[in-house]
Design a protein around this motif. Structure first.
Motif, PDB file in Angstrom:
ATOM      1  N   ASN A  42      -2.883   1.490 -10.478  1.00 52.03           N
ATOM      2  CA  ASN A  42      -4.116   2.209 -10.146  1.00 52.03           C
ATOM      3  C   ASN A  42      -3.868   3.709 -10.009  1.00 52.03           C
ATOM      4  N   VAL A  43      -2.721   4.066  -9.435  1.00 53.31           N
ATOM      5  CA  VAL A  43      -2.377   5.491  -9.342  1.00 53.31           C
ATOM      6  C   VAL A  43      -2.222   6.080 -10.741  1.00 53.31           C
ATOM      7  N   PHE A  67      -2.719  12.042  -5.800  1.00 53.37           N
ATOM      8  CA  PHE A  67      -1.386  11.494  -5.560  1.00 53.37           C
ATOM      9  C   PHE A  67      -0.256  12.418  -6.013  1.00 53.37           C
ATOM     10  N   ASN A  74      -5.217   7.211 -12.950  1.00 53.62           N
ATOM     11  CA  ASN A  74      -5.836   8.521 -12.746  1.00 53.62           C
ATOM     12  C   ASN A  74      -5.401   9.550 -13.784  1.00 53.62           C
ATOM     13  N   PHE A  81      -4.237  10.740   0.183  1.00 54.58           N
ATOM     14  CA  PHE A  81      -4.672   9.694  -0.736  1.00 54.58           C
ATOM     15  C   PHE A  81      -4.045   8.361  -0.315  1.00 54.58           C
ATOM     16  N   ARG A  82      -4.765   7.287  -0.622  1.00 54.71           N
ATOM     17  CA  ARG A  82      -4.256   5.960  -0.264  1.00 54.71           C
ATOM     18  C   ARG A  82      -4.653   4.953  -1.336  1.00 54.71           C
ATOM     19  N   GLU A  83      -3.774   3.975  -1.570  1.00 46.24           N
ATOM     20  CA  GLU A  83      -4.064   2.868  -2.478  1.00 46.24           C
ATOM     21  C   GLU A  83      -3.464   1.603  -1.874  1.00 46.24           C
ATOM     22  N   ARG A  84      -4.260   0.520  -1.836  1.00 47.65           N
ATOM     23  CA  ARG A  84      -3.794  -0.741  -1.270  1.00 47.65           C
ATOM     24  C   ARG A  84      -4.228  -1.908  -2.147  1.00 47.65           C
ATOM     25  N   ALA A  85      -3.478  -3.009  -2.047  1.00 46.99           N
ATOM     26  CA  ALA A  85      -3.844  -4.225  -2.779  1.00 46.99           C
ATOM     27  C   ALA A  85      -3.232  -5.425  -2.074  1.00 46.99           C
ATOM     28  N   GLY A 102       0.823  -1.202   0.000  1.00 48.08           N
ATOM     29  CA  GLY A 102       0.000   0.000   0.000  1.00 48.08           C
ATOM     30  C   GLY A 102       0.852   1.244   0.000  1.00 48.08           C
ATOM     31  N   GLU A 153       0.076  -3.429  -8.951  1.00 51.28           N
ATOM     32  CA  GLU A 153      -1.342  -3.088  -8.985  1.00 51.28           C
ATOM     33  C   GLU A 153      -1.596  -1.697  -8.419  1.00 51.28           C
ATOM     34  N   ILE A 154      -0.994  -1.384  -7.263  1.00 54.96           N
ATOM     35  CA  ILE A 154      -1.293  -0.080  -6.658  1.00 54.96           C
ATOM     36  C   ILE A 154      -0.724   1.060  -7.485  1.00 54.96           C
TER      37      ILE A 154
END
Length: 632
Positions: A85-86, A110, A89, A69-73, A53, A81-82
Motif C-alpha cells: 500500500n505504501v 511516507f 503511492n 503517516f500510518r498504514e495497518r493491516a 502496521g 500488504e502494508i
C-alpha cells in the motif's frame, strides 16, 4: 512446540540521521529507511501473524502538508500488504521525480526520517484493525502527535485506567494499548503545555519561534517517568512524536527484550538481535541490549540519550521462554542456549531408556525443537565416545579385530521420525471435525525404527496443554510400534499462567496443573483444592501488592517426577501399545543453560511483579468457579 502459542509482539524503530539525499547518493534510494524497516519486520514475522502496521514521520514538513503517516493491516500477509500500500503511492510518479529525494520529501507520503513498525499477536482475545499498532493520537501541534507501538501486556490496566479517569479523561477503550496511549499522550500534552507556559507566557516567545523552542526542550524522559509511575507488566514501548522526537522504553524487570544499534547514519531498535545483524550486515558485538528500565531517546536534532526512566528492579527477570521458543534461533546466544538445554537432559533420558542406546532412536518434534535436538545428540555422542573408550580399555591389548570393529561401530541412532505438514494447519477449521483434522498436522516416516525392538525418544521445546500430544503425536508415533515412547521437553513443566505477553491465562490449559489436581484426588487430598480456593478468595479484592500465590500449594505434595508420570498417563491415548514416559527439564538446568534470562514464573510461580500474583489468583478462582474467561 506442538501447540503454537500467541505471544510477544515485535517492534522495529528506525531513525535516519542524515538527509534523504545522503541515502539516495550512497545507497541509490531515498527509500533506504522504508526498505530496512521492511526487512526488520519480515525477519521478525515469527513474533506476530495477526496483523502489522507502520508509522512514518517527516521532519520539518511545511504547514499545510501531512507530517505523520500510518498504514495497518490484519492477517498473516499484513507485512506485504502494508508495504504494498505504501508503494502504491508511488506508482504514477514519473521516474525522474521518484528518484528525486527533494521532491519525495516535499510531496510523497511516507518519505520521512522516523519509522516505527509493529507485528501483532493478540494475547487478550481482541482482534480487528482497530487493535493493530501503531496507535495514533492526532493534534494540530506536531509536538502533541504520538504514534505508539509496543510488545507489552499490563497487569494493572484497571489502576492505570482509574488514574486517567481521576485526571478527568474519558478513555474510549479499556484495552491496555488504548490506556497506555492515553496515559503517554496525556503526559505529553502536559509537557508541551509546560514548555508553552514557560517560554510563551513567561518569556514572551511567539509563533514559529515558540513552536521551535517547545520542540527543542521537550523532556521525553520526564514524560515517560510520570506516565509509567504505576505501570505493572512486561513491556517494550516505542513512540514517534510528530515534531521528530522518538523513543523506545523497556520495563524495569527486563521481561520483554529490546536491542539497538547506532552509528552516524542510523539508529535502529528491534525486539531481536539477529534481525538487526542481518538487516544491516553487522557483527554480534556491534548490537547492544537496551538495559531494564532504560529508554533510548532520539531528539529531533539527532542527539541520542539513554536515560534511566525507572530503576532496574531487584526482581530482574527476562523471559526465559524467549530463549526456549519465541525468539529466532539464529541469535548466537540463543542457539547455544537451546543446544545446552538439550544436552542437560541427557542423564534423565539415559535413565528413561536404561542406557540402551543400541535399541533407541532419537528424533524431534519439528520445527522449533531442532536446535535442542542437536544439543541432545551431541551430548549423546560424547557419552557414546566414553562408552567406546571404556569398552576398548576393558578388552585391553588382546582385543580382537571383531570386537574392535563392533565397538567402534556403536553410534547414536537418529532419524527424522516426525514431519509437520504446515500447509494442512491453515486448512483446519473450528467445527466438530477439528480434532480429527488436527490429528493429521503431523506425520511419521515409516520404517524409521525397528518395530517392537526400539525405544523412540522425541524432544519438543515445551508441553503446555498436551492436546496435540494426545490427539496426534503419540498416536502417530505408536503406529511405528516402538517398545517405549519417551517425550522429552527442553523446558520445565508449565504450571502457571503468564500475564506479560504470552497467551496462557487459564489454569485448565496446563497439563501439569490438571495432573496435579488428579493426583490430589487419587490420594484423597482434594481438601487442598478447597483450602487454596478459600485463601485465594480471601485476597480477591486486596491490593495487588498484598496478594500471595497460593496456587503453589496445589503442586507441593508431589515431586516433579510424580507429576510427569501422571501427565504421561493422562496424555496417553486409549489403545496405545507402547509405554509412554514424559521427561521434563529441571528449573535448575534451565537457569544453567540460560543464565541471563531467569524469568521462570510460568514454571515456578515466582512472578516478578505484584500484578502477576493477582493474575494467578484470579485464574485459580476462575477455574474453581467454572468461569471460562481470561485472568487478565
Amino acid at each position: 512446540m506442538t501447540e503454537a502459542l500467541k505471544h510477544e509482539c515485535g517492534i522495529a524503530m528506525i531513525r535516519l540521521l542524515k538527509p534523504l539525499e545522503y541515502y539516495q547518493e550512497k545507497y541509490g534510494t531515498w527509500r533506504y529507511g522504508l526498505n530496512k524497516l521492511y526487512l526488520l519486520m519480515e525477519k521478525q514475522h515469527n513474533r506476530g501473524q495477526e496483523g502489522a502496521g507502520l508509522a512514518v514521520v517527516k521532519l520539518d514538513a511545511t504547514p499545510g502538508n501531512e507530517f505523520i503517516f500510518r498504514e495497518r493491516a490484519t492477517g498473516s500477509s499484513a507485512i506485504s500488504e502494508i508495504f504494498g500500500n505504501v508503494a502504491s503511492n508511488y506508482e504514477k510518479v514519473p521516474t525522474e521525480k521518484l528518484d528525486d529525494p527533494a521532491y519525495a520529501k516535499n510531496y510523497l507520503p511516507f518519505a520521512g526520517e522516523l519509522f516505527l513498525g509493529h507485528l501483532r499477536y493478540s494475547t487478550t482475545g481482541k482482534s480487528g484493525i482497530s487493535y493493530v499498532h501503531p496507535f495514533m493520537r492526532r493534534n494540530n501541534w506536531a509536538s502533541r502527535n504520538l504514534a505508539l507501538a509496543g510488545n507489552f501486556n499490563m497487569t494493572n490496566v484497571d489502576e492505570i485506567f482509574a488514574d486517567l479517569v481521576k485526571e478527568g479523561q474519558h478513555p474510549r477503550d479499556y484495552a491496555d494499548t488504548f490506556v497506555l496511549l492515553e496515559s503517554l499522550g496525556h503526559h505529553l500534552d502536559r509537557e508541551v503545555q509546560y514548555q508553552f507556559d514557560k517560554y510563551g507566557k513567561d518569556s514572551g516567545v511567539k509563533g514559529k519561534e515558540l513552536n521551535d523552542v517547545i520542540e527543542e526542550n521537550l523532556d521525553i524522559p520526564f514524560m515517560l517517568r510520570r506516565a509509567s509511575e504505576n505501570w505493572d507488566g512486561g513491556f517494550v514501548i516505542g513512540g514517534l512524536i510528530g515534531c521528530g522526537d522518538s523513543f523506545v522504553f523497556r520495563d524495569p524487570w527486563g521481561i520483554r527484550p529490546a536491542f539497538y544499534y547506532m552509528d552516524d547514519e542510523i539508529v535502529v531498535v528491534a525486539s531481536e538481535r539477529p534481525v538487526i545483524q542481518t538487516t544491516l550486515n553487522l557483527d554480534v558485538a556491534q548490537i547492544s541490549e537496551l538495559p531494564a528500565g532504560q529508554a533510548i531517546v532520539v531528539k529531533k536534532d539527532g542527539t541520542v540519550q539513554f536515560p534511566q526512566i525507572i530503576e532496574k528492579k531487584e526482581a530482574y527477570a527476562p523471559c526465559s521462554f524467549e530463549r526456549i521458543y519465541f525468539s529466532r534461533g539464529s541469535d548466537a546466544d540463543i542457539y547455544r542456549e537451546r543446544k545446552e538445554l538439550g544436552t542437560l537432559l541427557l542423564p534423565d533420558i539415559l535413565k528413561s531408556i536404561d542406557s540402551d542406546l543400541r535399541n533407541t532412536v532419537f528424533s524431534f518434534v519439528p520445527n522449533t525443537a531442532e536446535v535442542a535436538f542437536y544439543g541432545m545428540t551431541q551430548g549423546l555422542e560424547n557419552y557414546m565416545q566414553q562408552v567406546r573408550f571404556r569398552k576398548i580399555r576393558e578388552k585391553g591389548e588382546n582385543i580382537s579385530d571383531e570386537d574392535l570393529t563392533r565397538i567402534l561401530a556403536m553410534k547414536v541412532r537418529t532419524e527424522k521420525v516426525t514431519i509437520k505438514d504446515i500447509k494442512l494447519r491453515t486448512f483446519i477449521s473450528e467445527d466438530k471435525g477439528r480434532d480429527d483434522l488436527a490429528a493429521h498436522v503431523y506425520d511419521v516416516t515409516y520404517d524409521s525404527i525397528r518395530p517392537y525392538e526400539d525405544n523412540l525418544v522425541v524432544i519438543d521445546d515445551s508441553i503446555v496443554r498436551g492436546t496435540t500430544l494426545k490427539q496426534s503425536i503419540i498416536k502417530m508415533l505408536d503406529r511405528l510400534h516402538p517398545k517405549k515412547i519417551v517425550v522429552v521437553s527442553s523446558s520445565p513443566q508449565i504450571r502457571y499462567p503468564d500475564c506479560y505477553g504470552i497467551d496462557m491465562s487459564r489454569m485448565s490449559e496446563f497439563a501439569a496443573f490438571r495432573a496435579a489436581v488428579e493426583l490430589l484426588k487419587d490420594r484423597g487430598l482434594e481438601y487442598i483444592i478447597d483450602e487454596v480456593y478459600q485463601k485465594s478468595l480471601a485476597q480477591r479484592n486486596k491490593p495487588k501488592e498484598e496478594v500471595v500465590n497460593y496456587v503453589k500449594e496445589i503442586y507441593a505434595p508431589f515431586t516433579d517426577e510424580e507429576i510427569s508420570a501422571k501427565m504421561a498417563q493422562m496424555l496417553t491415548p486409549a489403545g496405545t501399545e507402547a509405554k509412554v514416559e514424559i521427561v521434563f527439564q529441571s528449573i535448575e538446568n534451565l537457569h544453567k543453560a540460560c543464565p541471563e534470562n531467569n524469568g521462570d514464573w510460568y514454571f515456578s510461580g515466582n512472578y516478578p511483579t505484584p500484578g502477576g500474583n493477582r493474575m494467578v489468583n484470579t485464574a485459580f478462582l476462575n477455574y474453581v468457579e467454572g468461569v471460562d474467561k481470561r485472568s487478565y
